[in-house]
Design an enzyme around this catalytic site. Sequence first.
Site, PDB file in Angstrom:
ATOM      1  CE  LYS A   1      -3.873  -2.307   2.324  1.00  0.00           C
ATOM      2  NZ  LYS A   1      -4.679  -2.439   3.551  1.00  0.00           N
TER       3      LYS A   1
ATOM      4  CB  SER B   1      -1.720   0.525   8.026  1.00  0.00           C
ATOM      5  OG  SER B   1      -1.943  -0.255   9.172  1.00  0.00           O
ATOM      6  CG  ASP B   2      -3.787  -5.460   5.572  1.00  0.00           C
ATOM      7  OD1 ASP B   2      -4.609  -4.962   4.786  1.00  0.00           O
ATOM      8  OD2 ASP B   2      -3.926  -6.613   6.046  1.00  0.00           O
ATOM      9  CB  THR B   3      -6.203  -4.319  10.503  1.00  0.00           C
ATOM     10  OG1 THR B   3      -5.563  -3.089  10.839  1.00  0.00           O
ATOM     11  CG2 THR B   3      -6.727  -4.965  11.775  1.00  0.00           C
TER      12      THR B   3
ATOM     13  CB  ALA C   1       1.795  -4.871   9.060  1.00  0.00           C
TER      14      ALA C   1
END
Length: 197
Positions: free
Chosen positions: A56, A71-73, A108
């Site tokens: 991203k 970011s990634d969840t 992250a």
Amino acid sequence: MTISAPVLCLASASPRRRALLASIGVPVTVQPCDIDETPLADELATAYVHRLAVAKAQAAVPLTNLPTLGSDTAVVVDGRILGKPMDAEEGAEMLQLLSGRQHEVLTAVAVSGPLGMLSCCVTTQVTMRVIEADEIAAYWRTGEPADKAGGYAIQGLAAIFVKEIQGSHSAVVGLPLFETTHLLRRQGVPIWQRGSR
Ligand SMILES: Cc1cn([C@H]2C[C@H](O)[C@@H](COP(=O)(O)OP(=O)(O)OP(=O)(O)O)O2)c(=O)[nH]c1=O
């Protein structure tokens, strides 16, 4: 009202991430990017969220040379990565899986800037009470779970299902603010500090 100039490019469509950054005094310019979020075969959850956060941050093309944050969840239960539910059936299946037990939420963060790409991953343990089938159906009808990993929002109505958390509440909502501050400062992004407000 004073509108501050952006100090960061946020590679995200998530209003939660934008609001979390605003809460620590970081005005952003938003550059959402559309990347394929399908996990690779046998990809571990930490590797998965890390890969997507970096992708991203790399995919955004900032109009200025500001540092960029991606970011990634993901919600992880029994090694299974839960993304966002596609429909009511999948949403119900996810909450049934999470009901009455502990799961992990992995977030992250990747920030590209003068030091190149810096990243971190935060794991939070979330324990839910037993959630009854009629509550699951009623919760889906509120519209809240549809765009949330694991099909729930700890910051919203689903707070009544959450018995305990160990880790970072802001990470579950989409951005671990303590760790993100550290990455942003290293890349030279100004953050709120004593005396600046
Ligand atoms: C578990 C949980 C997730 N979420 C949200 C955080 C993320 O926005 C979303 C997970 O999906 P992500 O793919 O991480 O993020 P996104 O699609 O919303 O935004 P973008 O990819 O453009 O950055 O779920 C909550 O808001 N509350 C919660 O309790």
